[in-house]
Design a protein around this motif. Sequence first.
Motif, PDB file in Angstrom:
ATOM      1  N   ILE A 146      53.899  59.435  66.613  1.00  0.00           N
ATOM      2  CA  ILE A 146      53.216  60.145  67.704  1.00  0.00           C
ATOM      3  C   ILE A 146      51.709  59.849  67.722  1.00  0.00           C
ATOM      4  N   LEU A 147      51.158  59.432  66.546  1.00  0.00           N
ATOM      5  CA  LEU A 147      49.720  59.156  66.475  1.00  0.00           C
ATOM      6  C   LEU A 147      49.381  57.685  66.720  1.00  0.00           C
ATOM      7  N   PHE A 148      50.391  56.818  66.798  1.00  0.00           N
ATOM      8  CA  PHE A 148      50.122  55.376  66.957  1.00  0.00           C
ATOM      9  C   PHE A 148      49.207  55.064  68.152  1.00  0.00           C
ATOM     10  N   PRO A 149      49.451  55.685  69.332  1.00  0.00           N
ATOM     11  CA  PRO A 149      48.589  55.345  70.482  1.00  0.00           C
ATOM     12  C   PRO A 149      47.102  55.642  70.227  1.00  0.00           C
ATOM     13  N   LEU A 150      46.815  56.622  69.342  1.00  0.00           N
ATOM     14  CA  LEU A 150      45.419  56.979  69.069  1.00  0.00           C
ATOM     15  C   LEU A 150      44.753  55.971  68.133  1.00  0.00           C
ATOM     16  N   PHE A 151      45.543  55.244  67.382  1.00  0.00           N
ATOM     17  CA  PHE A 151      44.974  54.276  66.440  1.00  0.00           C
ATOM     18  C   PHE A 151      45.121  52.837  66.945  1.00  0.00           C
ATOM     19  N   ALA A 152      45.453  52.721  68.254  1.00  0.00           N
ATOM     20  CA  ALA A 152      45.503  51.394  68.876  1.00  0.00           C
ATOM     21  C   ALA A 152      44.075  50.903  69.107  1.00  0.00           C
ATOM     22  N   ALA A 153      43.918  49.591  69.270  1.00  0.00           N
ATOM     23  CA  ALA A 153      42.587  49.022  69.548  1.00  0.00           C
ATOM     24  C   ALA A 153      42.114  49.482  70.922  1.00  0.00           C
ATOM     25  N   LEU A 154      40.802  49.488  71.130  1.00  0.00           N
ATOM     26  CA  LEU A 154      40.228  49.974  72.390  1.00  0.00           C
ATOM     27  C   LEU A 154      40.682  49.139  73.587  1.00  0.00           C
ATOM     28  N   ASN A 155      40.912  47.829  73.364  1.00  0.00           N
ATOM     29  CA  ASN A 155      41.301  47.009  74.525  1.00  0.00           C
ATOM     30  C   ASN A 155      42.742  47.265  74.969  1.00  0.00           C
ATOM     31  N   SER A 156      43.426  48.214  74.281  1.00  0.00           N
ATOM     32  CA  SER A 156      44.754  48.618  74.763  1.00  0.00           C
ATOM     33  C   SER A 156      44.633  49.651  75.887  1.00  0.00           C
ATOM     34  N   LEU A 157      43.406  50.164  76.115  1.00  0.00           N
ATOM     35  CA  LEU A 157      43.192  51.140  77.193  1.00  0.00           C
ATOM     36  C   LEU A 157      43.091  50.418  78.535  1.00  0.00           C
ATOM     37  N   LYS A 158      43.601  51.032  79.586  1.00  0.00           N
ATOM     38  CA  LYS A 158      43.576  50.437  80.929  1.00  0.00           C
ATOM     39  C   LYS A 158      42.121  50.204  81.362  1.00  0.00           C
ATOM     40  N   GLY A 159      41.846  48.995  81.815  1.00  0.00           N
ATOM     41  CA  GLY A 159      40.509  48.691  82.323  1.00  0.00           C
ATOM     42  C   GLY A 159      39.498  48.300  81.249  1.00  0.00           C
ATOM     43  N   VAL A 160      39.926  48.250  79.968  1.00  0.00           N
ATOM     44  CA  VAL A 160      38.995  47.871  78.894  1.00  0.00           C
ATOM     45  C   VAL A 160      39.377  46.480  78.378  1.00  0.00           C
ATOM     46  N   GLY A 161      38.575  45.484  78.782  1.00  0.00           N
ATOM     47  CA  GLY A 161      38.818  44.114  78.322  1.00  0.00           C
ATOM     48  C   GLY A 161      38.123  43.872  76.993  1.00  0.00           C
ATOM     49  N   PRO A 162      38.266  42.663  76.443  1.00  0.00           N
ATOM     50  CA  PRO A 162      37.676  42.361  75.127  1.00  0.00           C
ATOM     51  C   PRO A 162      36.158  42.575  75.075  1.00  0.00           C
ATOM     52  N   ARG A 163      35.435  42.198  76.167  1.00  0.00           N
ATOM     53  CA  ARG A 163      33.966  42.328  76.139  1.00  0.00           C
ATOM     54  C   ARG A 163      33.556  43.799  76.074  1.00  0.00           C
ATOM     55  N   ILE A 164      34.163  44.616  76.943  1.00  0.00           N
ATOM     56  CA  ILE A 164      33.838  46.057  76.970  1.00  0.00           C
ATOM     57  C   ILE A 164      34.287  46.715  75.661  1.00  0.00           C
ATOM     58  N   ALA A 165      35.458  46.296  75.160  1.00  0.00           N
ATOM     59  CA  ALA A 165      35.968  46.873  73.897  1.00  0.00           C
ATOM     60  C   ALA A 165      34.963  46.646  72.775  1.00  0.00           C
ATOM     61  N   ALA A 166      34.383  45.431  72.720  1.00  0.00           N
ATOM     62  CA  ALA A 166      33.405  45.116  71.657  1.00  0.00           C
ATOM     63  C   ALA A 166      32.172  46.010  71.788  1.00  0.00           C
ATOM     64  N   LEU A 167      31.745  46.261  73.031  1.00  0.00           N
ATOM     65  CA  LEU A 167      30.563  47.117  73.243  1.00  0.00           C
ATOM     66  C   LEU A 167      30.872  48.582  72.899  1.00  0.00           C
ATOM     67  N   LEU A 168      32.067  49.037  73.319  1.00  0.00           N
ATOM     68  CA  LEU A 168      32.460  50.424  73.015  1.00  0.00           C
ATOM     69  C   LEU A 168      32.611  50.627  71.508  1.00  0.00           C
ATOM     70  N   GLU A 169      33.072  49.585  70.824  1.00  0.00           N
ATOM     71  CA  GLU A 169      33.225  49.681  69.372  1.00  0.00           C
ATOM     72  C   GLU A 169      31.863  49.926  68.713  1.00  0.00           C
ATOM     73  N   LYS A 170      30.812  49.286  69.245  1.00  0.00           N
ATOM     74  CA  LYS A 170      29.458  49.513  68.710  1.00  0.00           C
ATOM     75  C   LYS A 170      29.047  50.964  68.874  1.00  0.00           C
ATOM     76  N   ALA A 171      29.406  51.544  70.021  1.00  0.00           N
ATOM     77  CA  ALA A 171      28.993  52.927  70.300  1.00  0.00           C
ATOM     78  C   ALA A 171      29.822  53.945  69.535  1.00  0.00           C
ATOM     79  N   ALA A 172      31.133  53.677  69.378  1.00  0.00           N
ATOM     80  CA  ALA A 172      32.010  54.719  68.836  1.00  0.00           C
ATOM     81  C   ALA A 172      32.822  54.289  67.620  1.00  0.00           C
ATOM     82  N   GLY A 173      33.401  53.102  67.658  1.00  0.00           N
ATOM     83  CA  GLY A 173      34.298  52.676  66.580  1.00  0.00           C
ATOM     84  C   GLY A 173      35.429  51.860  67.173  1.00  0.00           C
ATOM     85  N   PRO A 174      36.326  51.288  66.341  1.00  0.00           N
ATOM     86  CA  PRO A 174      37.296  50.303  66.834  1.00  0.00           C
ATOM     87  C   PRO A 174      38.557  50.860  67.497  1.00  0.00           C
TER      88      PRO A 174
END
Length: 694
Positions: free
Chosen positions: A5-33
Motif C-alpha cells: 500500500i506504501l509503494f506508490p509513495l516511495f516511487a520516483a518523482l517522475n512517476s507522477l503525471k506531468g513530471v518529466g526527468p528535468r522537473i523531477a531532478a529540480l523537485l528532488e533538489k527542493a524536496a527529495g527523490p
Amino acid sequence: MRPDILFPLFAALNSLKGVGPRIAALLEKAAGPHVIDLLWHLPREIVDRRERPTIAQALPGKIVTLTLTIGRHDAPSDRRRPYRIQASDPTGSLTLTFFRGDKKYLEQLLPEGSQRIVSGRLDLYNGIKQMSHPDHVHPLDKASEIPDIEPVYPLTQGVTPKVLGKALTAALARVPELPEWLDTAHLARTKWPAWHEALHAAHGPRGPSDLSPLSPIRQRLAYDELLANQLALTVVRRKAKRQGGQSVEGDGSLRRQVRDALPFALTGSQESALAEIFADMASPNRMLRLLQGDVGSGKTVVALMAMLNAVECGGQAALMAPTEILARQHYETIAPLVAKIGLKCVILTGRDKGAARRDSLAALAEGRAPIAIGTHALFQDDVAFRDLKLAIIDEQHRFGVHQRLSLGSKGHRADVLVMTATPIPRTLTMTAYGDLDSSRLTDKPPGRQPIKTVVIADSRLHEVVDGIGRKLKEGAKVYWVCPLVEESETSDLADAEGRYADLCRSFGEAKVALVHGRMKGKEKDAAMARFIDGPADILVATTVIEVGVNVPAATVMVIEHAERFGLAQLHQLRGRVGRGDAASTCILVRAEQLSETARERLRTMAETEDGFLIAEKDLELRGAGEILGTKQSGLPEFRLADIALHGELMRIAHDDARLVLERDPDLTGDRGRKLRYLLYLFERDAAIANLKSG
C-alpha cells in the motif's frame, strides 16, 4: 518488506503525471527523490485571493482578483521591452504587463474584447495601476479554478509554483487511507485529525493559523515523525541491550590508588555518575550510556575510573576523541596517572607511524597496554585488542551512531560510554541519544573560580589590548580567538594571521603564538608548547581550541566577532579559562550593529555560566539542526517537527515509544502492527529489521 500500500509513495518523482526527468531532478533538489518527500515539503505561507474589488477599489501592493474586459495589445518590436495589454472594468482601467511576452501565446490567453478573471499583485507604475505577470488568468466559466487561499512553498530555481502545485496534487492523490496508529485516548485529548486528513489539510491551509507549527494539523504530523524517531531508537537500544554484554566488576584496587594520588576529592555529581556507570558495567547487559558534563566538570576523571574498573577485571579500555589535540590532551592527563600504578597507556592518531605505531599495536593485541587513547585511527582494521571491555567516545556529537557502535565492536560486546562537553537540552538528548541512558555532571570541581564575562564593541579594541598588557605583567596567559584563518576579500571578519601580526607588533614575537586548523600537526604542537611552557603568553587561534585544551594558567579569553558564534560554541571557548584557581575574564568583542538574536546570545553569555541553561537558550534561538551541527552529529533532520517548538511532543513520544515496546516488544499486537506503517513511512526500515519478524 515495505507494505504494498506504501509503494506508490516511495516511487520516483517522475512517476507522477506531468513530471518529466528535468522537473523531477529540480523537485528532488527542493524536496527529495520520492513522492513521499514531496508530501513532507510543506507550505511556509499563503496567498489570500479572496479580495475581489473593482479596479477603482483595488489598492496597490495587494493581491487582488479582478474581472476585466481585455482591450488593446501593445506588442513591442523589441522583445527586450515589456508587452502591455490594456484592460478595464466599469470603474477604471489598468495595464497587464509581461516581460519577454510571446505575442501568439498572449493573444490566445487574453483575446481583445474577451472577459477574463485575473489574479495577482497590483502595483503603480508612473501613477497607472498595473499587474505584472498575473498568477492566474481564466475565462469567466473557469473562475472556480482560482483558489481562495493558495499555499506558497519553498522553491528551487527552475520550479514554478504552478509546476510544484500540479506535482503535489498528483502526489496527494496517491496518499492511502492507513489504519490509525496513535492511541485513541491521546487523539481524543489532543483533538488532532487522522494522518490522511492532516496531510491534506497541511497542503490546503484555510488561513495563516494552519501554518503554525502549533496548529493541530502540524502538531499531528510532527508527532508522527517524532514517534517514528523514538520508536526506531528504542528498538535499536533494546536490541543492543538484548545482545547482552559481560559483567565487569573490578575489585577497586587500581581505582583506590588513583583516587589517593589525586590532589582533589571527586564532586557529588562525579560520584553519582560513577555509581550509575559501575552499576551498568556490573550488569550482564551491555552498557550504552551518555555522560554529559559542562566545560571543566571533570569528565576525564570519570572516564579514567570507568577504564580502571575494566582493567581490574583483566580487560582493556579505549578512549576515542574527534581531534588530535583533544586525544593528546587526554593522553597527557591519563598516562602519567596510570604510569604511577604500573599500567601502560598508548596513543594512536593518524600522525603516529612507523616503529612507534607498530609497538603500540603489538602492546594492544598482546594485552600489555590495557589503555588506548586515540582519534578515528582506533577504528582502523589493523587495530586489535586482546580483550576490549570498555569503549569511551568523547565529544560524541562529532561522530555518527554507527561509529559509536563500531569502536564497541572491537571487543566482545564491549560496554560503551559516550561523553560530551556540549551541554545538550533534554529534548535533544532524546533525539540524538535516545538509544542511550544518560548521566549529567552538574557541578564544577572545588576551587574553580567563576568567570567574569563582558561584552564590548570592536571600536574599543585598543582598550582590550591595553588591558592585556597589564594582565601579562601579572603573569597571566591569554587566548585570543578569531573567526577566520586569513584575511578574505569577501569578509570583514577578524583573521587569525592578521591579529597575530598586530599582537606581535604590540608585545613582541616571542610573546605570541598562533594555532589554526590549516597548520600541520607538528606546527600546532610546537605553538601549543610555546604557549603552555613559555615564552609565549598569548595564543591567537581559530576555534580549533574549542575543545580539549587545558592550560590552568590561562585567565583571559578574548573572542572577536563574538556575534558570529553560536551560544554553545561561545560557552565552549569560554570554558578554556577558569580552569585554575585564579579569577578569569572572558571578553566578547562585538560588531557595532547587531541583530536581535545576536544581542540575545551575548546577553545570555554575560548573565550565566550554566551550560545546560545556555543550551536550552541556544535551542530556542537557533533550532536543533545547528546546535549539534546536524551534518555530522547523527541527529536526524526532521522535516515536519521542530525540536525548539515541539519539545513537549518529543517528551510524550519518548514515553509513548517506551511504553509500546515494553508491552509489545516486536510490534505484533494490534497497535504495534499499525505502528509498523509509521516506521516505514519515515524510512525507519532498519528498526523494523531489528524486530523479530511478525
